[in-house]
Design a protein around this motif. Structure first.
Motif, PDB file in Angstrom:
ATOM      1  N   UNK A 166       0.754  -1.189  -0.103  1.00 41.80           N
ATOM      2  CA  UNK A 166       0.065   0.000  -0.117  1.00 41.80           C
ATOM      3  C   UNK A 166       0.819   1.350   0.072  1.00 41.80           C
ATOM      4  N   UNK A 167       0.796   1.942  -1.027  1.00 40.34           N
ATOM      5  CA  UNK A 167       1.767   3.227  -1.058  1.00 40.34           C
ATOM      6  C   UNK A 167       1.052   4.513  -0.651  1.00 40.34           C
ATOM      7  N   UNK A 168      -0.008   4.270   0.052  1.00 37.80           N
ATOM      8  CA  UNK A 168      -0.707   5.589   0.386  1.00 37.80           C
ATOM      9  C   UNK A 168      -0.087   6.305   1.631  1.00 37.80           C
ATOM     10  N   UNK A 169       0.738   5.412   2.381  1.00 37.32           N
ATOM     11  CA  UNK A 169       1.423   6.243   3.375  1.00 37.32           C
ATOM     12  C   UNK A 169       2.754   6.970   3.138  1.00 37.32           C
ATOM     13  N   UNK A 170       3.178   6.794   1.774  1.00 31.85           N
ATOM     14  CA  UNK A 170       4.368   7.332   1.294  1.00 31.85           C
ATOM     15  C   UNK A 170       4.247   9.017   1.275  1.00 31.85           C
ATOM     16  N   UNK A 171       4.994   9.848   1.881  1.00 36.17           N
ATOM     17  CA  UNK A 171       4.676  11.024   1.812  1.00 36.17           C
ATOM     18  C   UNK A 171       5.407  11.636   0.358  1.00 36.17           C
ATOM     19  N   UNK A 172       4.709  12.939  -0.020  1.00 32.40           N
ATOM     20  CA  UNK A 172       5.136  13.564  -1.280  1.00 32.40           C
ATOM     21  C   UNK A 172       4.751  12.943  -2.729  1.00 32.40           C
ATOM     22  N   UNK A 173       3.885  12.082  -2.684  1.00 27.44           N
ATOM     23  CA  UNK A 173       3.521  11.372  -3.971  1.00 27.44           C
ATOM     24  C   UNK A 173       2.202  12.033  -4.384  1.00 27.44           C
ATOM     25  N   UNK A 174       1.528  12.928  -3.488  1.00 31.23           N
ATOM     26  CA  UNK A 174       0.234  13.382  -4.135  1.00 31.23           C
ATOM     27  C   UNK A 174       0.415  14.637  -4.828  1.00 31.23           C
ATOM     28  N   UNK A 175       1.480  15.108  -5.110  1.00 26.70           N
ATOM     29  CA  UNK A 175       1.667  16.615  -5.755  1.00 26.70           C
ATOM     30  C   UNK A 175       1.045  16.637  -7.203  1.00 26.70           C
ATOM     31  N   UNK A 176       0.580  17.709  -7.637  1.00 25.61           N
ATOM     32  CA  UNK A 176       0.181  18.310  -8.816  1.00 25.61           C
ATOM     33  C   UNK A 176       0.915  19.436  -9.082  1.00 25.61           C
ATOM     34  N   UNK A 177       1.569  19.387 -10.250  1.00 25.29           N
ATOM     35  CA  UNK A 177       2.318  20.792 -10.709  1.00 25.29           C
ATOM     36  C   UNK A 177       2.076  21.035 -12.289  1.00 25.29           C
ATOM     37  N   UNK A 178       1.767  22.276 -12.601  1.00 30.34           N
ATOM     38  CA  UNK A 178       1.621  22.554 -14.001  1.00 30.34           C
ATOM     39  C   UNK A 178       2.710  23.659 -14.025  1.00 30.34           C
ATOM     40  N   UNK A 179       3.577  23.657 -15.270  1.00 31.90           N
ATOM     41  CA  UNK A 179       4.177  24.942 -15.742  1.00 31.90           C
ATOM     42  C   UNK A 179       4.072  24.915 -17.277  1.00 31.90           C
TER      43      UNK A 179
END
Ligand SMILES: Cc1cc2nc3c(=O)[nH]c(=O)nc-3n(C[C@H](O)[C@H](O)[C@H](O)COP(=O)(O)OP(=O)(O)OC[C@H]3O[C@@H](n4cnc5c(N)ncnc54)[C@H](O)[C@@H]3O)c2cc1C
Ligand code: FES
Ligand code: FES
Lengths: 194, 271
Positions: free
Chosen positions: B52-65
């Motif tokens: 289960x990868x849901x407790x790994x911090x930093x994977x929920x980012x959304x960036x747009x440039x």
């Protein structure tokens, strides 16, 4: 071979419940069987019907598509948590009562949780938005018309802060006030859901 | 039915997750679970371990440039869909995401999970392929970038190794002057589409990606094809099939109708 079990704490409706469950225990089953919170219903068990919908950190989620062990860091709200501490109905529950938004009630917990979150995000939905809010939940009884009405009524109740009704003390039927007397032609149904 | 027993791991770091996967050839990643849990409950899959990868911090980012949109492995469909930055940089992403399942499924399902799951009836693999995007993947020997055109090798099969984790997906930005459109026909609101099509028009270049009419997400180059022949030329590259939901002929007709529709609307939407 004995199956490995995991000690987790499930926070449900503000109360922490320690449980020991195998990894494969669905959140829906943990709520119903381990915690005895049978308000959450299980229909299809593969994400389609919506009966098992609960709020996970405030958002509607299918509890049949989540493992209990995955829910350990989250705040869960079930249909039991929508009622006031004195047992009074929440605005969505009261609107379902007034608008005759249920028949057999099997689908109802999923609708109530979904609409509660939906109205928090959009307190004044248009008719189309009210329909869209419940589009992911199936009901085989009502034909949906009164459920959509209940969404709109619940929005009114939540806005006006109308007094809550105790479930043991439903409103007296007064002539002209019962929602089912105001049914549209499109809902003069035989009870066959759409 | 209930899932068969499996060992459950909930690592707090990417390195631990990769190590857990590498240590068990029958292990699988659990992201949003919106595709995997039904498969487990129907016992169509029975992995020996879920990581289960849901407790790994930093994977929920959304960036747009200016270059494009990068979506982390734990970014939920709903959050990607709600992002104004994503909409501005690559409008095809929200156009297609709004057709992925229902809002409640999108609250939990991840966009990267959908890309790895590689369902030929899913919207986002087609979008990634049409735009020429990529997946960033981490495994025991480090990280690599997999371009979309190498990703899909068969039905429900992408080229990731069993001990690799997709950490993010990259969708290139919409170029100035280019236009995009998406449309699909489904039996019911929120269902998987009978046929879906996504168009990317840039000057004389016309490309259309299709879902549900081939084993893998398929993009057809329709540059220079007269408007009244678009659907028929596309069908030479597609393989519509009969199933309980629709006949092959009906799917072919939907290809013609949807192709004309998305190409027209992508041209109208050029900027
Ligand atoms: C009722 C219903 C309707 C749906 N309708 C649609 C639809 O119309 N269109 C559509 O596209 N989808 C639909 N879906 C699926 C949904 O979009 C899923 O969210 C998505 O396909 C998978 O994402 P997930 O995060 O839930 O992945 P999971 O279910 O957790 O995983 C899916 C697979 O991908 C692997 N995986 C996931 N993430 C990673 C990663 N980061 N690295 C390596 N492997 C990974 C898993 O091991 C597994 O094999 C529907 C689902 C349901 C239940
Ligand atoms: S029981 Fe979960 S969606 Fe039907
Ligand atoms: S009230 Fe019976 S299923 Fe909805």
């Amino acid at each position: 071979m004995t199956e490995e079990r995991h000690d987790v704490v499930l926070t449900v409706n503000g109360t922490a419940h320690p449980v020991r469950v195998p990894g494969r225990r669905l959140l829906s089953d943990a709520l119903r069987h381990d915690l005895g919170l049978t308000g959450t219903h299980v229909g299809c068990e593969h994400g389609v019907c919506g009966a098992c919908t609960v709020l996970v950190d405030g958002r509607p989620v299918r509890s049949c598509l989540m493992f209990a062990v995955s829910a350990q860091d989250s705040e869960i709200t079930t249909v039991e948590g929508l009622t006031g501490s004195d047992g009074s109905l929440g605005p969505v529950q009261q609107a379902f009562l007034e608008c005759h938004g249920l028949q057999c009630g099997f689908c109802t917990p999923g609708f109530l949780t979904t609409i509660t979150a939906g109205l928090r995000d959009n307190p004044s939905p248009t008719h189309e938005e009210a329909r869209d809010m419940v589009a992911g939940n199936l009901c085989r009884c009502t034909g949906y018309q009164n459920i959509v009405k209940a969404v709109e009524r619940a929005a009114e109740l939540a806005r006006d802060g109308a007094p809550r009704v105790h479930p043991a003390d439903p409103p007296e039927p007064e002539s002209g006030q019962l929602a089912y007397e105001e049914r549209d032609d499109d809902n003069a149904s035989t009870g066959l859901g759409g | 039915m209930k899932p068969a027993p499996f060992a459950y791991r909930r690592p707090g770091s990417l390195a631990d997750a990769v190590a857990a996967l590498a240590g068990d050839a029958g292990a699988k990643v659990l992201a949003g679970g919106q595709s995997l849990v039904p498969l487990l409950s129907m016992r169509l899959a029975a992995p020996s371990m879920l990581v289960d990868i849901n407790a790994i911090p930093g994977l929920d980012t959304i960036t747009a440039d200016d270059i494009g949109v990068t979506v982390g492995a734990l970014a939920r469909h709903a959050d990607v869909l709600a992002s104004d930055d994503v909409r501005r940089v690559q409008p095809l992403v929200p156009m297609a995401l709004s057709r992925v399942a229902h809002a409640t499924i999108r609250n939990r399902g991840t966009t990267v999970g959908s890309l790895v799951h590689a369902d030929a009836a899913a919207e986002m693999p087609v979008v990634l392929t049409l735009l020429g995007g990529s997946l960033e993947v981490v495994g025991p020997s480090g990280s690599r970038t997999v371009p979309a055109h190498e990703l899909y090798v068969g039905p429900l099969e992408c080229c990731l190794h069993h001990d690799e984790i997709a950490v993010s997906a990259f969708f290139p930005a919409l170029a100035p002057g280019a236009g995009v459109a998406f449309d699909e026909i489904a039996r019911r609101h929120g269902d998987y589409a009978l046929v879906g099509a996504a168009a990317l028009v840039d000057g004389d270049s016309v490309k259309v990606g299709y879902l549900s009419v081939a084993d893998v997400p398929t993009v057809v180059d329709l540059s220079g094809v007269p408007d009244d022949r678009l659907g028929d030329v596309a069908l030479e590259h597609l393989d519509p099939a009969d199933d309980v939901h629709a006949t092959a002929d009906y799917r072919a007709q939907l290809v013609r109708v949807l192709t004309a529709r998305v190409v027209r609307s992508a041209r109208e939407g050029t900027r």
